[in-house]
Design a protein around this motif. Structure first.
Motif, PDB file in Angstrom:
ATOM      1  N   LEU A 180       0.861  -1.174   0.000  1.00 54.53           N
ATOM      2  CA  LEU A 180       0.000   0.000   0.000  1.00 54.53           C
ATOM      3  C   LEU A 180       0.899   1.226   0.000  1.00 54.53           C
ATOM      4  CD1 LEU A 180      -2.304  -1.224   2.913  1.00 54.53           C
ATOM      5  CD2 LEU A 180      -2.688  -1.568   0.466  1.00 54.53           C
ATOM      6  N   PHE A 181       0.544   2.260  -0.768  1.00 51.65           N
ATOM      7  CA  PHE A 181       1.375   3.455  -0.861  1.00 51.65           C
ATOM      8  C   PHE A 181       0.846   4.494   0.126  1.00 51.65           C
ATOM      9  CE2 PHE A 181       2.572   7.533  -2.928  1.00 51.65           C
ATOM     10  CZ  PHE A 181       3.954   7.360  -2.930  1.00 51.65           C
ATOM     11  N   ALA A 187      -3.656   5.935   6.529  1.00 55.07           N
ATOM     12  CA  ALA A 187      -3.544   6.755   5.318  1.00 55.07           C
ATOM     13  C   ALA A 187      -4.257   8.088   5.483  1.00 55.07           C
ATOM     14  CB  ALA A 187      -4.110   5.988   4.119  1.00 55.07           C
ATOM     15  N   VAL A 188      -5.450   8.068   6.061  1.00 53.87           N
ATOM     16  CA  VAL A 188      -6.204   9.309   6.240  1.00 53.87           C
ATOM     17  C   VAL A 188      -5.485  10.241   7.212  1.00 53.87           C
ATOM     18  CG1 VAL A 188      -8.351  10.308   7.111  1.00 53.87           C
ATOM     19  CG2 VAL A 188      -8.425   8.277   5.649  1.00 53.87           C
ATOM     20  N   ARG A 189      -4.925   9.678   8.267  1.00 48.66           N
ATOM     21  CA  ARG A 189      -4.247  10.519   9.264  1.00 48.66           C
ATOM     22  C   ARG A 189      -2.974  11.158   8.697  1.00 48.66           C
ATOM     23  NH1 ARG A 189      -6.578  10.493  14.102  1.00 48.66           N
ATOM     24  NH2 ARG A 189      -8.105   8.841  14.501  1.00 48.66           N
ATOM     25  N   VAL A 190      -2.231  10.439   7.879  1.00 47.78           N
ATOM     26  CA  VAL A 190      -1.041  11.071   7.297  1.00 47.78           C
ATOM     27  C   VAL A 190      -1.454  12.124   6.265  1.00 47.78           C
ATOM     28  CG1 VAL A 190       0.418   9.052   7.732  1.00 47.78           C
ATOM     29  CG2 VAL A 190      -0.672   9.308   5.489  1.00 47.78           C
ATOM     30  N   ALA A 191      -2.566  11.884   5.549  1.00 44.68           N
ATOM     31  CA  ALA A 191      -3.068  12.897   4.615  1.00 44.68           C
ATOM     32  C   ALA A 191      -3.530  14.137   5.367  1.00 44.68           C
ATOM     33  CB  ALA A 191      -4.211  12.323   3.782  1.00 44.68           C
ATOM     34  N   HIS A 192      -4.170  13.939   6.514  1.00 46.78           N
ATOM     35  CA  HIS A 192      -4.622  15.062   7.338  1.00 46.78           C
ATOM     36  C   HIS A 192      -3.421  15.854   7.876  1.00 46.78           C
ATOM     37  CE1 HIS A 192      -7.335  17.256   9.963  1.00 46.78           C
ATOM     38  NE2 HIS A 192      -6.526  17.021  10.983  1.00 46.78           N
ATOM     39  N   LYS A 193      -2.392  15.147   8.288  1.00 47.73           N
ATOM     40  CA  LYS A 193      -1.182  15.814   8.778  1.00 47.73           C
ATOM     41  C   LYS A 193      -0.498  16.593   7.659  1.00 47.73           C
ATOM     42  CE  LYS A 193       3.283  14.852  10.999  1.00 47.73           C
ATOM     43  NZ  LYS A 193       4.238  13.803  11.416  1.00 47.73           N
ATOM     44  N   ALA A 194      -0.404  15.965   6.471  1.00 41.77           N
ATOM     45  CA  ALA A 194       0.255  16.631   5.335  1.00 41.77           C
ATOM     46  C   ALA A 194      -0.489  17.891   4.919  1.00 41.77           C
ATOM     47  CB  ALA A 194       0.349  15.662   4.158  1.00 41.77           C
ATOM     48  N   VAL A 205      -6.464  10.406  -0.437  1.00 44.66           N
ATOM     49  CA  VAL A 205      -6.365   8.953  -0.234  1.00 44.66           C
ATOM     50  C   VAL A 205      -7.242   8.322  -1.296  1.00 44.66           C
ATOM     51  CG1 VAL A 205      -6.687   7.010   1.323  1.00 44.66           C
ATOM     52  CG2 VAL A 205      -6.029   9.240   2.251  1.00 44.66           C
ATOM     53  N   LEU A 206      -6.629   7.630  -2.233  1.00 40.06           N
ATOM     54  CA  LEU A 206      -7.354   7.065  -3.379  1.00 40.06           C
ATOM     55  C   LEU A 206      -7.351   5.546  -3.289  1.00 40.06           C
ATOM     56  CD1 LEU A 206      -7.221   8.190  -7.066  1.00 40.06           C
ATOM     57  CD2 LEU A 206      -6.878   5.780  -6.517  1.00 40.06           C
ATOM     58  N   VAL A 208      -0.294  12.339  -1.335  1.00 37.80           N
ATOM     59  CA  VAL A 208      -0.988  11.373  -2.184  1.00 37.80           C
ATOM     60  C   VAL A 208      -0.769   9.982  -1.604  1.00 37.80           C
ATOM     61  CG1 VAL A 208      -1.220  10.394  -4.488  1.00 37.80           C
ATOM     62  CG2 VAL A 208      -0.650  12.814  -4.224  1.00 37.80           C
ATOM     63  N   ASN A 209      -1.847   9.274  -1.341  1.00 35.55           N
ATOM     64  CA  ASN A 209      -1.789   7.925  -0.780  1.00 35.55           C
ATOM     65  C   ASN A 209      -2.695   7.013  -1.598  1.00 35.55           C
ATOM     66  OD1 ASN A 209      -0.416   8.665   2.027  1.00 35.55           O
ATOM     67  ND2 ASN A 209      -2.040  10.152   1.631  1.00 35.55           N
ATOM     68  N   PHE A 210      -2.214   5.800  -1.904  1.00 37.23           N
ATOM     69  CA  PHE A 210      -2.983   4.856  -2.711  1.00 37.23           C
ATOM     70  C   PHE A 210      -3.213   3.569  -1.931  1.00 37.23           C
ATOM     71  CE2 PHE A 210      -0.710   6.971  -6.470  1.00 37.23           C
ATOM     72  CZ  PHE A 210      -1.762   7.840  -6.692  1.00 37.23           C
ATOM     73  N   LEU A 211      -4.465   3.110  -1.953  1.00 39.72           N
ATOM     74  CA  LEU A 211      -4.840   1.873  -1.280  1.00 39.72           C
ATOM     75  C   LEU A 211      -5.488   0.917  -2.260  1.00 39.72           C
ATOM     76  CD1 LEU A 211      -6.592   3.324   1.912  1.00 39.72           C
ATOM     77  CD2 LEU A 211      -4.187   2.665   1.665  1.00 39.72           C
ATOM     78  N   ASN A 212      -5.214  -0.363  -2.075  1.00 39.85           N
ATOM     79  CA  ASN A 212      -6.017  -1.401  -2.698  1.00 39.85           C
ATOM     80  C   ASN A 212      -6.828  -2.074  -1.608  1.00 39.85           C
ATOM     81  OD1 ASN A 212      -5.478  -1.549  -5.587  1.00 39.85           O
ATOM     82  ND2 ASN A 212      -3.355  -1.905  -4.982  1.00 39.85           N
ATOM     83  N   GLY A 213      -7.901  -2.735  -1.998  1.00 37.31           N
ATOM     84  CA  GLY A 213      -8.722  -3.409  -1.005  1.00 37.31           C
ATOM     85  C   GLY A 213     -10.146  -3.566  -1.484  1.00 37.31           C
TER      86      GLY A 213
END
Length: 503
Positions: free
Chosen positions: A23-24, A63-70, A190-191, A218-223
């Motif tokens: 996961l990115f 992922a959401v928390r690092v996006a919120h911090k960024a 977060v995509l 930018v964060n990428f998730l699979n799932g």
């Protein structure tokens, strides 16, 4: 040879995965907390291509928390708009340099032809990022005079952390449609990609890091949608949700987003009409009608899957349409240069299309072409379905009303303009529509009356980064692409200034 941390490419259909696919998150590739995985399957052979980690609730939260911090950190918040645009230009350049790699992965993962991915999808994806890179430093507010002692001005600001969920039919293109305006406006993202096509987004993550985007932007998730998608839409730190996919899933997303009144934009299903008037240029009408439903295996949200033909030219149109389909729609694997229609994306989609073919026959429609599996792969494997044409279709039939998302078209007759418009609008959807006529007054009149977000006159499936894309009714909320696409990812703040001391 083109390579990155995930794959090595020597030629189309010759990709070697060099290590596990993570996961990115925060500019790093990581395993899922639970170790859960999903597999990517080649729809032409039914063989596993690769395994990727599948995000769970803990991964989504991270992922959401690092996006919120960024979003709050100076490295992104205070980056000038021109510098944001420069990062996006660099990303577009890197994508173009890796176009053969992306085309190979999306063809292998999705089943679309390599030529289609290379010559259309990649051109569009790179063009969209460049288009919005150009917008980054041109987003501005207004100055408004109120009284001689006061004035007001407006600021366009990012919405915040944006959750984006993309479909499987155009994996890379749909990612850029959402990333482009979101990044240009200064949001963090977060995509989540579709579970059927998880691979190209990971290569894009590698290029995001190489382009120099700050960690967490930018964060990428699979799932799986039911797990990662639900957690993402429901997360309290997500400010906006952008989704492309089925109308049913969009309804679920609306319910989840309503709990915290999240900003949403939705691009959903379609059952687009294509109207052929008696004065149409017949060769053009047939050519575009075929492209409008059979390209990309019919797996297009805007596919013109309901063809409505004026009675006096119906027989001529049907004869030529059948001939064009027979001579043009060669079904084959995604690597052959003469393949027009590759396999459907998955076994689930393959079975769905065949079920609708069965339903159409049971409802009394006349199947005049196709309708059967095509044994292309090894031992008859692969999710190949022949291009299918139904006539004698009535508006009460499921194959008229419901989105099939495959190479299946229904054809009906009309007598006059009023009836044509009524048939075109006889749907709960309203994404695209096409009108074929040499009478320009009629073309504009009918285009205005058809209930759709987009109307093509004497063509089908036209799309341009500069032109808004979206639907009405149950085809979605909001617009993507063009200047209108910026509205979905920015919000207006008004500032009132009192220059004097009086009320």
């Amino acid at each position: 040879m083109t390579s990155n941390m995930y794959v090595e490419l020597t030629a189309p259909n010759e990709v070697r995965y060099t290590q596990p696919r993570g996961l990115f998150i925060n500019n790093e590739f990581v395993a899922s907390e639970s170790g859960a995985t999903i597999s990517s399957i080649d729809p032409a052979t039914e063989e596993e291509i690769a395994t990727v980690y599948a995000a769970g609730e803990a991964d989504v939260d991270k992922a959401v928390r690092v996006a919120h911090k960024a979003l709050k950190e100076p490295s992104w918040k205070h980056l000038s708009a021109s510098d944001r645009g420069a990062l996006m230009w660099k990303l577009a350049d890197l994508m173009e340099q890796n176009r053969e790699l992306f085309a190979t992965i999306d063809a292998w993962d999705n089943g679309k032809t390599y030529q289609e991915a290379l010559e259309n999808d990649l051109v569009e994806a790179v063009g969209v990022i460049r288009y919005y890179a150009g917008w980054a430093d041109k987003i501005s507010g207004q100055t408004i005079s109120t009284t001689y002692q006061k004035f007001a001005y407006t600021i366009r600001q990012p919405i915040g952390v944006v959750a984006q969920i993309i479909p499987w039919n155009y994996p890379l293109s749909m990612a850029t449609w959402k990333l482009g305006p979101a990044l240009a406006c200064g949001n963090t993202v977060v995509l989540k990609s579709a579970e059927q096509t998880p691979l190209s987004i990971l290569v894009l993550g590698d290029l995001v890091k190489k382009a120099g985007f700050p960690p967490g932007v930018v964060n990428f998730l699979n799932g799986m949608g039911a797990v990662a998608g639900t957690a993402l839409v429901s997360h309290p730190l997500v400010d906006k949700v952008a989704f492309t996919g089925s109308t049913a899933t969009a309804s679920t997303i609306m319910r989840l987003a309503a709990k915290t009144l999240k900003n949403i934009s939705l691009e959903t299903g379609g059952k687009s009409p294509l109207v052929v008037f008696g004065d149409a240029e017949m060769e053009q009408a047939v050519k575009w009608s075929h492209l409008g439903i059979m390209s990309n295996q019919g797996q297009i949200c805007t596919a013109t899957s309901r063809i409505i033909v004026q009675q006096d030219v119906y027989d001529e149109f049907l004869t030529k349409f059948l001939e064009t389909t027979k001579t043009t729609s060669k079904v084959g694997d995604q690597w052959s240069k003469d393949t027009y229609q590759g396999p459907l994306v998955s076994k689930v989609q393959y079975q769905r299309v065949l079920d609708y073919v069965r339903i159409g026959k049971e409802e009394g429609a006349q199947m005049v072409s196709g309708g059967e599996p095509v044994p292309i792969g090894n031992g008859g494997k692969g999710f190949f379905v022949a291009p299918t044409i139904f006539t004698d279709v009535t508006p009460s039939m499921k194959i008229w009303k419901e989105e099939i998302f495959g190479p299946v078209v229904v054809i009906a007759k009309f007598t006059n303009e009023e009836e044509a418009i009524a048939l075109a609008n006889d749907t709960t959807y309203g994404l695209g529509a096409a009108v074929f006529t040499t009478n320009l007054e009629k073309a504009h009149r009918v285009a205005a009356e058809i209930e759709a977000g987009m109307v093509w006159v004497n063509s089908s499936q036209d799309c341009d980064p500069r032109v808004p894309f979206g639907g009405v009714k149950q085809s979605g909320i909001g617009r993507e692409l063009g200047e209108a696409g910026l509205d979905a990812y920015s919000q207006i703040k008004a500032v009132h200034v009192n220059m004097g001391n009086r009320l």
